[in-house]
Design a protein around this motif. Structure first.
Motif, PDB file in Angstrom:
ATOM      1  N   THR A   1     -17.447  -1.713  36.414  1.00  0.00           N
ATOM      2  CA  THR A   1     -16.942  -2.532  37.526  1.00  0.00           C
ATOM      3  C   THR A   1     -17.835  -2.339  38.748  1.00  0.00           C
ATOM      4  OG1 THR A   1     -14.733  -2.104  36.681  1.00  0.00           O
ATOM      5  CG2 THR A   1     -14.863  -3.037  38.883  1.00  0.00           C
ATOM      6  N   CYS A   2     -18.178  -1.092  39.046  1.00  0.00           N
ATOM      7  CA  CYS A   2     -19.051  -0.822  40.199  1.00  0.00           C
ATOM      8  C   CYS A   2     -20.444  -1.399  39.984  1.00  0.00           C
ATOM      9  CB  CYS A   2     -19.148   0.684  40.474  1.00  0.00           C
ATOM     10  SG  CYS A   2     -17.613   1.369  41.073  1.00  0.00           S
ATOM     11  N   LEU A   3     -20.894  -1.437  38.728  1.00  0.00           N
ATOM     12  CA  LEU A   3     -22.202  -2.034  38.448  1.00  0.00           C
ATOM     13  C   LEU A   3     -22.200  -3.511  38.853  1.00  0.00           C
ATOM     14  CD1 LEU A   3     -25.013  -1.951  37.001  1.00  0.00           C
ATOM     15  CD2 LEU A   3     -23.816  -2.637  34.918  1.00  0.00           C
ATOM     16  N   LEU A   4     -21.119  -4.224  38.472  1.00  0.00           N
ATOM     17  CA  LEU A   4     -21.064  -5.663  38.747  1.00  0.00           C
ATOM     18  C   LEU A   4     -20.775  -5.977  40.212  1.00  0.00           C
ATOM     19  CD1 LEU A   4     -19.163  -7.019  35.610  1.00  0.00           C
ATOM     20  CD2 LEU A   4     -21.586  -7.218  36.175  1.00  0.00           C
ATOM     21  N   LEU A   5     -19.979  -5.142  40.844  1.00  0.00           N
ATOM     22  CA  LEU A   5     -19.546  -5.474  42.212  1.00  0.00           C
ATOM     23  C   LEU A   5     -20.355  -4.766  43.303  1.00  0.00           C
ATOM     24  CD1 LEU A   5     -15.669  -5.663  41.832  1.00  0.00           C
ATOM     25  CD2 LEU A   5     -17.358  -7.491  41.792  1.00  0.00           C
ATOM     26  N   ILE A   6     -21.068  -3.710  42.944  1.00  0.00           N
ATOM     27  CA  ILE A   6     -21.892  -3.032  43.947  1.00  0.00           C
ATOM     28  C   ILE A   6     -23.362  -2.989  43.505  1.00  0.00           C
ATOM     29  CG2 ILE A   6     -22.315  -0.874  45.203  1.00  0.00           C
ATOM     30  CD1 ILE A   6     -19.384  -0.212  45.032  1.00  0.00           C
ATOM     31  N   GLY A   7     -23.594  -2.477  42.308  1.00  0.00           N
ATOM     32  CA  GLY A   7     -24.968  -2.180  41.888  1.00  0.00           C
ATOM     33  C   GLY A   7     -25.862  -3.401  41.853  1.00  0.00           C
ATOM     34  N   ILE A   8     -25.462  -4.419  41.058  1.00  0.00           N
ATOM     35  CA  ILE A   8     -26.356  -5.574  40.879  1.00  0.00           C
ATOM     36  C   ILE A   8     -26.477  -6.382  42.175  1.00  0.00           C
ATOM     37  CG2 ILE A   8     -26.646  -7.745  39.608  1.00  0.00           C
ATOM     38  CD1 ILE A   8     -25.690  -6.230  37.115  1.00  0.00           C
ATOM     39  N   PRO A   9     -25.356  -6.704  42.863  1.00  0.00           N
ATOM     40  CA  PRO A   9     -25.547  -7.452  44.123  1.00  0.00           C
ATOM     41  C   PRO A   9     -26.364  -6.689  45.166  1.00  0.00           C
ATOM     42  CG  PRO A   9     -23.204  -6.936  43.760  1.00  0.00           C
ATOM     43  CD  PRO A   9     -23.940  -6.579  42.504  1.00  0.00           C
ATOM     44  N   LEU A  10     -26.200  -5.370  45.194  1.00  0.00           N
ATOM     45  CA  LEU A  10     -26.975  -4.599  46.181  1.00  0.00           C
ATOM     46  C   LEU A  10     -28.464  -4.612  45.821  1.00  0.00           C
ATOM     47  CD1 LEU A  10     -26.473  -3.095  48.757  1.00  0.00           C
ATOM     48  CD2 LEU A  10     -26.064  -1.017  47.467  1.00  0.00           C
TER      49      LEU A  10
ATOM     50  N   VAL B   1     -30.143   2.284  44.504  1.00  0.00           N
ATOM     51  CA  VAL B   1     -29.795   1.383  45.603  1.00  0.00           C
ATOM     52  C   VAL B   1     -29.086   2.187  46.691  1.00  0.00           C
ATOM     53  CG1 VAL B   1     -29.784  -0.834  44.391  1.00  0.00           C
ATOM     54  CG2 VAL B   1     -27.743   0.588  44.296  1.00  0.00           C
ATOM     55  N   GLY B   2     -29.344   1.779  47.950  1.00  0.00           N
ATOM     56  CA  GLY B   2     -28.819   2.558  49.077  1.00  0.00           C
ATOM     57  C   GLY B   2     -29.775   3.675  49.460  1.00  0.00           C
ATOM     58  N   TRP B   3     -31.038   3.554  49.020  1.00  0.00           N
ATOM     59  CA  TRP B   3     -32.020   4.602  49.310  1.00  0.00           C
ATOM     60  C   TRP B   3     -33.118   4.135  50.266  1.00  0.00           C
ATOM     61  CZ3 TRP B   3     -32.799   9.145  45.858  1.00  0.00           C
ATOM     62  CH2 TRP B   3     -31.866   9.232  44.820  1.00  0.00           C
ATOM     63  N   GLY B   4     -33.537   2.852  50.097  1.00  0.00           N
ATOM     64  CA  GLY B   4     -34.694   2.383  50.875  1.00  0.00           C
ATOM     65  C   GLY B   4     -35.933   2.227  50.005  1.00  0.00           C
ATOM     66  N   ILE B   5     -35.821   2.569  48.717  1.00  0.00           N
ATOM     67  CA  ILE B   5     -37.040   2.478  47.900  1.00  0.00           C
ATOM     68  C   ILE B   5     -37.172   1.139  47.176  1.00  0.00           C
ATOM     69  CG2 ILE B   5     -37.819   4.821  47.539  1.00  0.00           C
ATOM     70  CD1 ILE B   5     -35.917   5.297  45.422  1.00  0.00           C
ATOM     71  N   VAL B   6     -36.038   0.518  46.825  1.00  0.00           N
ATOM     72  CA  VAL B   6     -36.143  -0.808  46.201  1.00  0.00           C
ATOM     73  C   VAL B   6     -36.783  -1.772  47.214  1.00  0.00           C
ATOM     74  CG1 VAL B   6     -34.805  -2.786  45.378  1.00  0.00           C
ATOM     75  CG2 VAL B   6     -34.216  -0.479  44.604  1.00  0.00           C
ATOM     76  N   HIS B   7     -36.369  -1.649  48.483  1.00  0.00           N
ATOM     77  CA  HIS B   7     -36.952  -2.512  49.537  1.00  0.00           C
ATOM     78  C   HIS B   7     -38.465  -2.329  49.566  1.00  0.00           C
ATOM     79  CE1 HIS B   7     -33.058  -0.860  50.763  1.00  0.00           C
ATOM     80  NE2 HIS B   7     -32.809  -1.929  51.461  1.00  0.00           N
TER      81      HIS B   7
ATOM     82  N   LEU C   1     -26.380   7.875  50.568  1.00  0.00           N
ATOM     83  CA  LEU C   1     -26.544   6.592  49.871  1.00  0.00           C
ATOM     84  C   LEU C   1     -25.417   5.633  50.221  1.00  0.00           C
ATOM     85  CD1 LEU C   1     -27.445   7.776  46.226  1.00  0.00           C
ATOM     86  CD2 LEU C   1     -28.903   7.583  48.236  1.00  0.00           C
ATOM     87  N   VAL C   2     -24.186   6.164  50.277  1.00  0.00           N
ATOM     88  CA  VAL C   2     -23.045   5.291  50.571  1.00  0.00           C
ATOM     89  C   VAL C   2     -23.148   4.780  52.011  1.00  0.00           C
ATOM     90  CG1 VAL C   2     -20.536   5.092  50.529  1.00  0.00           C
ATOM     91  CG2 VAL C   2     -21.650   6.703  49.015  1.00  0.00           C
ATOM     92  N   ILE C   3     -23.535   5.671  52.924  1.00  0.00           N
ATOM     93  CA  ILE C   3     -23.633   5.253  54.332  1.00  0.00           C
ATOM     94  C   ILE C   3     -24.717   4.174  54.484  1.00  0.00           C
ATOM     95  CG2 ILE C   3     -24.311   6.022  56.653  1.00  0.00           C
ATOM     96  CD1 ILE C   3     -22.984   8.715  56.005  1.00  0.00           C
ATOM     97  N   PHE C   4     -25.873   4.436  53.904  1.00  0.00           N
ATOM     98  CA  PHE C   4     -26.967   3.471  54.070  1.00  0.00           C
ATOM     99  C   PHE C   4     -26.614   2.136  53.399  1.00  0.00           C
ATOM    100  CE2 PHE C   4     -31.416   1.960  53.093  1.00  0.00           C
ATOM    101  CZ  PHE C   4     -31.682   1.583  54.394  1.00  0.00           C
ATOM    102  N   ALA C   5     -25.995   2.206  52.208  1.00  0.00           N
ATOM    103  CA  ALA C   5     -25.624   0.978  51.499  1.00  0.00           C
ATOM    104  C   ALA C   5     -24.628   0.175  52.345  1.00  0.00           C
ATOM    105  CB  ALA C   5     -25.019   1.318  50.137  1.00  0.00           C
ATOM    106  N   LEU C   6     -23.662   0.855  52.930  1.00  0.00           N
ATOM    107  CA  LEU C   6     -22.652   0.159  53.735  1.00  0.00           C
ATOM    108  C   LEU C   6     -23.298  -0.500  54.951  1.00  0.00           C
ATOM    109  CD1 LEU C   6     -19.744  -0.561  54.448  1.00  0.00           C
ATOM    110  CD2 LEU C   6     -19.486   1.672  55.503  1.00  0.00           C
ATOM    111  N   VAL C   7     -24.131   0.263  55.645  1.00  0.00           N
ATOM    112  CA  VAL C   7     -24.755  -0.291  56.845  1.00  0.00           C
ATOM    113  C   VAL C   7     -25.625  -1.489  56.475  1.00  0.00           C
ATOM    114  CG1 VAL C   7     -26.354   0.196  58.712  1.00  0.00           C
ATOM    115  CG2 VAL C   7     -24.703   1.920  58.048  1.00  0.00           C
TER     116      VAL C   7
END
Ligand code: ALA
Length: 524
Positions: free
Chosen positions: A50-59, A253-259, A410-416
């Protein structure tokens, strides 16, 4: 006027393999099986998927689109990218988190990666053979880490030697640049890793239980353990927290490296497809191969309860204590042992080069340093910062870095970033940025996911974590009195590192060396 010329990935397949190499790491083979075992096997998979579909892939799509946009404007790190998304003085300092988190994690990740290299050599030499129990393997590991004085190792010479080799290997790859360094590594390492993982997974699925095994020690029991869904723990918030944390960790994701990687894409690269391919490869390797190899093997040899106990007893017990014991029982034990640890090393190095790239991008782009100088400076900084990790491993120094940077950060950066992307940059601009050049159409429901569901879930995770873990973390309730000073040293390091990166970002902008000063971007 166009943005500064940038290096690019040489091929599309190379780009996808580099993105997958960044995602597929020690987390897939060491962290996932442990989390799954500790959270009830099959019960873990439902929140995880569920987290993969709702957080991981969209992020992943959000980060790829921010990165590609940044790249079109000559920015390879999130400090510069956030400054594009949000014209506010604070934006670049929020973006600095995307340089800080990867470097902070690299401080310990490269050291753990070096254990894998060391153990590949130990396996080939049969150095731990005959120890016979998980406990004895634990003493071997602790001797190597210098956490315990014992007959296996005399001090930290081996640990330092392999760490130096690992660091040099990382720097060598990075000094080749994006296409001729990172991409070349991914093109060789990823296929090799997948072949090794498939061989080990097949071997796990054909294991015979040891003599005198109980009825729950079989491949079928191992598979049942991972794949039988259990709806009971779905109401347990801890399982959800763990699943979301694992998704952020494993997909990077939520790290800055994918960007950062995305900034080297072609301006109209199809990020929707690349994101799905990267996530698909990562999940295949994590759930199918990573889950099968360590979990099935552990259940066959130690039973379901035994596998869960080993997973609970320490982060590295499954990978460095149980797995080598199992592989030692097979025909060609040296080869299988070396295959397991080489697989881990390849997974590690394709991720650790990604962790170091954002800082290198900052030094190259904003200070005009030649690549080799930027790589050397990053390497020296890492070698110095990692000293306490090596020396104070037994005092919880590394766990602090893992908690604050590798989990909470990771959670903080992803949220921001989803707030900045979905609300400040704006979902309309964001949505067209994601879909630019895409051959696949993403369901429109993902607009709602990006704007509402993702921030909602991430905020809920943050609040739940804060309630569950922060009081203990702050009061140091679980830390022995003698170790408290090391905990504070680790926290001071993190604060100093973030401050240093903010100073670099500030200087970069003040000195006008930011690409923005060369060109008002036509691309935003
Ligand atoms: N995503 C990388 C891993 O799983 C960091 O290890």
């Amino acid at each position: 006027m166009t943005s500064l010329p940038r290096e690019r990935w040489a091929t599309r397949i190379g780009l996808v393999l580099a993105l997958a190499g960044n995602a597929i790491g020690l987390g897939n083979f060491l962290r996932f099986p442990r989390q799954a075992a500790m959270n009830g096997g099959g019960a873990f998979l439902i929140p995880y998927l569920t987290c993969l579909l709702l957080i991981g892939i969209p992020l992943l799509w959000v980060e790829l689109s921010i990165g590609r946009l940044g790249g079109r404007n000559g920015r390879g790190h999130t400090a510069g990218m956030f400054d594009l998304l949000w014209r506010h003085p604070i934006a670049k300092y929020i973006g600095a988190l995307g340089i800080f988190i990867p470097f902070a994690v690299a401080t310990y990740y490269t050291y753990v990666e070096s254990w894998c290299l060391a153990y590949a050599v130990f396996a080939l030499r049969g150095q731990y053979f005959g120890l016979g129990s998980v406990d004895a393997m634990g003493h071997f590991l602790h001797g190597y880490q210098g956490v315990e004085q014992n007959i296996h190792f005399d001090g930290l010479t081996w640990a330092y030697g392999f760490f130096a080799l690992t660091l040099l290997a990382n720097l060598w790859v990075l000094s080749g640049g994006v296409a001729r360094g990172i991409e070349k590594l991914a093109r060789v390492a990823m296929p090799l890793l997948i072949v090794l993982a498939c061989v080990l997974a097949v071997r796990s699925l054909t294991l015979d239980p040891p003599a005198g095994a109980g009825s729950d020690q079989s491949v079928a029991a191992g598979l049942r353990f991972i794949w039988s869904p259990d709806l009971g723990p779905l109401t347990d918030p801890t399982v959800w927290l763990t699943a979301a944390g694992q998704i952020l960790f494993t997909l990077s994701v939520g790290w800055g490296i994918v960007h950062c990687y995305a900034s080297y894409m072609q301006p109209d690269e199809d990020i929707v497809t690349s994101g799905i391919q990267c996530a698909g490869l990562n999940e295949f390797v994590e759930v199918i191969l990573g889950g099968t190899i360590a979990l099935v093997a552990a259940v066959v040899f130690f039973g379901t309860a035994g596998a869960m106990r080993i997973a609970q007893s320490g982060s590295y017990d499954l990978g460095f204590q149980a797995m080598p014991l199992v592989l030692e029982q097979l025909a060609l034990p040296r080869l299988f042992g070396a295959a397991w640890f080489s697989l881990l090393f390849l997974a590690g190095i394709t991720s650790s080069v990604a962790l170091l790239q954002p800082l290198i991008a900052l030094l190259e782009e904003n200070f005009g340093w030649p690549r080799r100088r930027a790589v050397a400076a990053t390497g020296i900084a890492l070698a110095c910062a990692a000293q306490p990790v090596v020396l104070w491993l037994g005092h919880g120094y590394m766990d602090q870095l893992d908690f604050w940077a590798g989990s909470l950060g990771l959670v903080i950066f992803a949220l921001v970033e989803v707030i900045v992307f979905g609300w400040i940059f704006g979902i309309d601009r964001g949505w067209s940025e994601i879909n630019r050049g895409a051959r696949l159409r993403i369901p429109r429901a993902y607009r709602t996911v990006i704007r509402w569901i993702m921030p909602g879930m991430l905020a809920a995770i943050l609040v739940a974590w804060a309630l569950e873990r922060l009081p203990d973390e702050i009061s140091l309730a679980r830390v022995e009195a003698g170790d408290r000073v090391y905990v504070w040293l680790a926290r001071s390091y993190l604060i100093a590192l973030f401050a240093a990166i903010c100073v670099l970002v500030r200087r970069a902008y003040r000195e006008g060396s930011n690409p923005r000063s060369c060109t008002p971007s036509p691309h935003v």
